[in-house]
Design a protein around this motif. Structure first.
Motif, PDB file in Angstrom:
ATOM      1  N   VAL A   1       0.836  -1.204   0.000  1.00  0.00           N
ATOM      2  CA  VAL A   1       0.000   0.000   0.000  1.00  0.00           C
ATOM      3  C   VAL A   1       0.865   1.245   0.000  1.00  0.00           C
ATOM      4  N   ASP A   2       1.926   1.229   0.805  1.00  0.00           N
ATOM      5  CA  ASP A   2       2.831   2.388   0.848  1.00  0.00           C
ATOM      6  C   ASP A   2       3.524   2.599  -0.489  1.00  0.00           C
ATOM      7  N   ASN A   3       3.853   1.530  -1.169  1.00  0.00           N
ATOM      8  CA  ASN A   3       4.528   1.668  -2.466  1.00  0.00           C
ATOM      9  C   ASN A   3       3.611   2.321  -3.493  1.00  0.00           C
ATOM     10  N   ILE A   4       2.340   1.900  -3.502  1.00  0.00           N
ATOM     11  CA  ILE A   4       1.395   2.497  -4.458  1.00  0.00           C
ATOM     12  C   ILE A   4       1.140   3.959  -4.106  1.00  0.00           C
ATOM     13  N   ALA A   5       1.010   4.229  -2.798  1.00  0.00           N
ATOM     14  CA  ALA A   5       0.750   5.603  -2.357  1.00  0.00           C
ATOM     15  C   ALA A   5       2.013   6.459  -2.362  1.00  0.00           C
TER      16      ALA A   5
ATOM     17  N   GLN B 286       2.872   1.251   7.019  1.00  0.00           N
ATOM     18  CA  GLN B 286       3.792   0.257   7.556  1.00  0.00           C
ATOM     19  C   GLN B 286       4.432   0.730   8.858  1.00  0.00           C
ATOM     20  N   ALA B 287       4.781   1.988   8.907  1.00  0.00           N
ATOM     21  CA  ALA B 287       5.378   2.536  10.129  1.00  0.00           C
ATOM     22  C   ALA B 287       4.357   2.577  11.253  1.00  0.00           C
ATOM     23  N   GLU B 288       3.094   2.820  10.937  1.00  0.00           N
ATOM     24  CA  GLU B 288       2.068   2.929  11.966  1.00  0.00           C
ATOM     25  C   GLU B 288       1.762   1.594  12.641  1.00  0.00           C
ATOM     26  N   ILE B 289       1.948   0.513  11.931  1.00  0.00           N
ATOM     27  CA  ILE B 289       1.537  -0.774  12.491  1.00  0.00           C
ATOM     28  C   ILE B 289       2.707  -1.595  13.024  1.00  0.00           C
ATOM     29  N   GLN B 290       3.944  -1.058  12.964  1.00  0.00           N
ATOM     30  CA  GLN B 290       5.092  -1.855  13.394  1.00  0.00           C
ATOM     31  C   GLN B 290       4.988  -2.287  14.849  1.00  0.00           C
ATOM     32  N   GLU B 291       4.628  -1.361  15.713  1.00  0.00           N
ATOM     33  CA  GLU B 291       4.535  -1.697  17.134  1.00  0.00           C
ATOM     34  C   GLU B 291       3.464  -2.744  17.391  1.00  0.00           C
ATOM     35  N   LEU B 292       2.333  -2.603  16.710  1.00  0.00           N
ATOM     36  CA  LEU B 292       1.255  -3.587  16.862  1.00  0.00           C
ATOM     37  C   LEU B 292       1.675  -4.951  16.329  1.00  0.00           C
ATOM     38  N   LEU B 293       2.361  -4.944  15.203  1.00  0.00           N
ATOM     39  CA  LEU B 293       2.796  -6.209  14.622  1.00  0.00           C
ATOM     40  C   LEU B 293       3.799  -6.930  15.520  1.00  0.00           C
ATOM     41  N   ALA B 294       4.597  -6.157  16.247  1.00  0.00           N
ATOM     42  CA  ALA B 294       5.575  -6.776  17.147  1.00  0.00           C
ATOM     43  C   ALA B 294       4.873  -7.615  18.207  1.00  0.00           C
ATOM     44  N   GLY B 295       3.813  -7.096  18.781  1.00  0.00           N
ATOM     45  CA  GLY B 295       3.075  -7.868  19.779  1.00  0.00           C
ATOM     46  C   GLY B 295       2.410  -9.091  19.177  1.00  0.00           C
ATOM     47  N   ILE B 296       1.858  -8.926  17.966  1.00  0.00           N
ATOM     48  CA  ILE B 296       1.211 -10.065  17.297  1.00  0.00           C
ATOM     49  C   ILE B 296       2.235 -11.126  16.947  1.00  0.00           C
ATOM     50  N   ARG B 297       3.395 -10.677  16.469  1.00  0.00           N
ATOM     51  CA  ARG B 297       4.449 -11.612  16.087  1.00  0.00           C
ATOM     52  C   ARG B 297       4.948 -12.397  17.297  1.00  0.00           C
ATOM     53  N   GLU B 298       5.051 -11.722  18.408  1.00  0.00           N
ATOM     54  CA  GLU B 298       5.504 -12.396  19.625  1.00  0.00           C
ATOM     55  C   GLU B 298       4.527 -13.484  20.048  1.00  0.00           C
ATOM     56  N   SER B 299       3.229 -13.203  19.918  1.00  0.00           N
ATOM     57  CA  SER B 299       2.226 -14.219  20.284  1.00  0.00           C
ATOM     58  C   SER B 299       2.246 -15.386  19.302  1.00  0.00           C
ATOM     59  N   GLU B 300       2.534 -15.121  18.040  1.00  0.00           N
ATOM     60  CA  GLU B 300       2.586 -16.188  17.049  1.00  0.00           C
ATOM     61  C   GLU B 300       3.779 -17.101  17.268  1.00  0.00           C
TER      62      GLU B 300
END
Length: 495
Positions: free
Chosen positions: A25-29, A37-51
């Motif tokens: 999405v960032d590439n197209i925009a 991508q920068a906005e969701i990095q922190e959220l993804l870190a928690g999700i990745r840890e649970s996975e």
């Protein structure tokens, strides 16, 4: 048996797929450093840890909330996917749909995607953009459960895209699904009257955009049937009734106006649109002469009927007038002169108009050029009320009396045959020289006595050597006569 499910399979964990989509999405925009991508990095870190965690104790509700936040941020900027290259468009949206199915807010996400696809063009493919949008919306529709009410909104979005893009191919593919699926969908989605009416009108709009006036009228009628009597005079109801009425009048193939004359919303037009309602009454029960009188005081344009439809209306009212003449004639024979006068046409055009009326299915019959008559075999009533019921009752009574007369004659002949047929046979036997059985037996007994008498006299027997042979022949003749009489009696008695 459980209903079949629709599954969209994409490999990868939620965190991997979400990060990949955010980067795309960032590439197209063309967002540099401050994209989604920068906005969701922190959220993804928690999700990745649970996975990656092999131990229990992970708070699932927290992980679900983190996934929801990630999807909200991606979907907020997902409109830029409409500008994705044509070869990548479907894959990008399928990835987003797959992520949405893993969330408990999928209905909200799908609603936003439907808005993107139905309200905004696919800029990367001006030619096939509509097709790509319909395909993606169809994917969303299919991954939802059959009973999901979200399907209703997705289907409306599909109809909106087809209407906006005038996609004939998509419309032709849609038509076979309508009659089969819409009744099932209405029941599965538990739609109220307002939602059902919105759906019917949306289908009618698509049909109108494609120039299919028959399908348009069909779904306008269904939309009218969802209007309650207490709302029949509302402005929205009146607008829908006017549209359905004008569509019916200007459609050459529609000659039955009973569904309109019985509808409360259409009847309410008598007060708000008196002239248009008068025109409906002319086409439902009056003739060509009344139509001409109507045009003297009203113009079609004032009724929102295009002037280009004038010929259609004139032809239709003539066909309907001819149908009424054929239905009401008592002799089932209509002179050419009567048709020419009622339709106000030259006599030489009568046969052409009769043939056209037969083609519409309003009448059936034969043309007699020698007699100058149209012999009616069947005719359609334009209005069926008490008068028509009384006429049918009268015809049934005539047929009943005719059948009773036929049955009386048949019964009389049968009784006559049973009464005279056997006696007549006995008379015929006697007339042919065959008496009754007693008489035959008497003759046979006489022959026997003569035989005994001849055989008892010894001298007579010796003197008349040939007499014995005569007596034998007499007895044989008597036996044959008896057999013939018995056979003849069997033939006469019959069964």
């Amino acid at each position: 048996m459980p209903a079949p499910t629709n599954t969209l399979l994409i490999e990868g964990t939620f965190s991997e797929l979400a990060e990949e989509l955010a980067q795309y999405v960032d590439n197209i925009a063309k967002a540099d450093g401050n994209g989604v991508q920068a906005e969701i990095q922190e959220l993804l870190a928690g999700i990745r840890e649970s996975e990656q965690s092999q131990e229990g104790g992970v708070d699932e509700s927290t992980v679900k909330n983190q996934k929801n936040e990630v999807l909200k941020k991606i979907v907020t900027r997902a409109q830029v996917l409409n500008g994705a290259p044509e070869r990548e468009f479907t894959a990008a949206y399928n990835l987003l749909i797959s992520l949405a199915t893993q969330s408990n807010i999928s209905d909200q996400i799908f609603a936003r995607l439907c808005a993107y696809l139905s309200e905004h063009p696919v800029t990367s493919s001006p030619v096939y953009g509509g097709t790509l949008a319909v395909q993606t919306l169809t994917t969303i529709f299919n991954v939802l459960s059959p009973a999901s009410e979200s399907r209703y909104h997705v289907f409306l979005a599909i109809l909106k895209v087809i209407r906006a893009t005038s996609s004939t191919q998509a419309f032709e593919a849609l038509i076979p699904q309508l009659e089969t699926n819409i009744p099932f969908w209405l029941q599965s989605w538990s739609l109220d009257d307002d939602d059902a009416r919105t759906l019917f009108v949306a289908v009618a709009d698509v049909a109108s955009a494609q120039g299919n006036s028959d399908l348009e009228y069909t779904y306008l009628l269904q939309a009218l049937q969802t209007i309650e009597s207490k709302h029949a005079s509302d402005e929205d109801s009146a607008s829908l009734a006017r549209r359905a009425l004008i569509t019916a009048l200007t459609n050459p193939s529609i000659t039955d106006f009973t569904p309109l004359t019985d509808n409360d919303a259409v009847i309410a037009l008598r007060r708000s649109d008196a002239a248009l309602f008068d025109l409906l009454e002319i086409f439902s029960s009056d003739d060509y002469s009344a139509y001409l009188d109507f045009l003297e005081t009203n113009s079609l344009s004032s009724l929102s009927i295009p002037d280009s439809a004038a010929d259609v209306l004139a032809n239709k009212i003539r066909l309907l007038t001819l149908s009424s003449i054929a239905a009401t004639t008592p002799t089932r024979s209509v002179p050419y002169a009567q048709i020419a006068q009622a339709l106000q046409i030259p006599s030489e055009d009568v046969e052409m108009w009769v043939i056209d009326t037969i083609r519409t299915g309003l009448v059936e019959g034969k043309l007699s050029q020698m007699k100058g008559e149209f012999l009616v075999q069947r005719a359609t009533y334009r209005v069926f009320g008490e008068k028509q019921w009384a006429e049918i009752q009268g015809r049934l009574m005539v047929w009943r009396r005719s059948l009773e007369s036929v049955l009386t004659v048949v019964r009389s002949e049968r009784e006559k045959f049973l009464r005279e047929g056997v006696n007549g046979g006995d008379d015929a036997v006697r007339a042919n020289g065959y008496g009754d059985r007693d008489g035959d037996n008497q003759g046979y007994n006489r022959g026997e006595r003569q035989q005994r008498r001849g055989g008892g006299g010894g001298r007579g027997g010796r003197r008349g050597g040939g007499g014995g042979g005569d007596r034998e022949r007499d007895r044989d003749r008597g036996d044959r006569d008896l057999q013939q009489n018995q056979q003849r009696e069997i033939e006469v008695g019959g069964d």
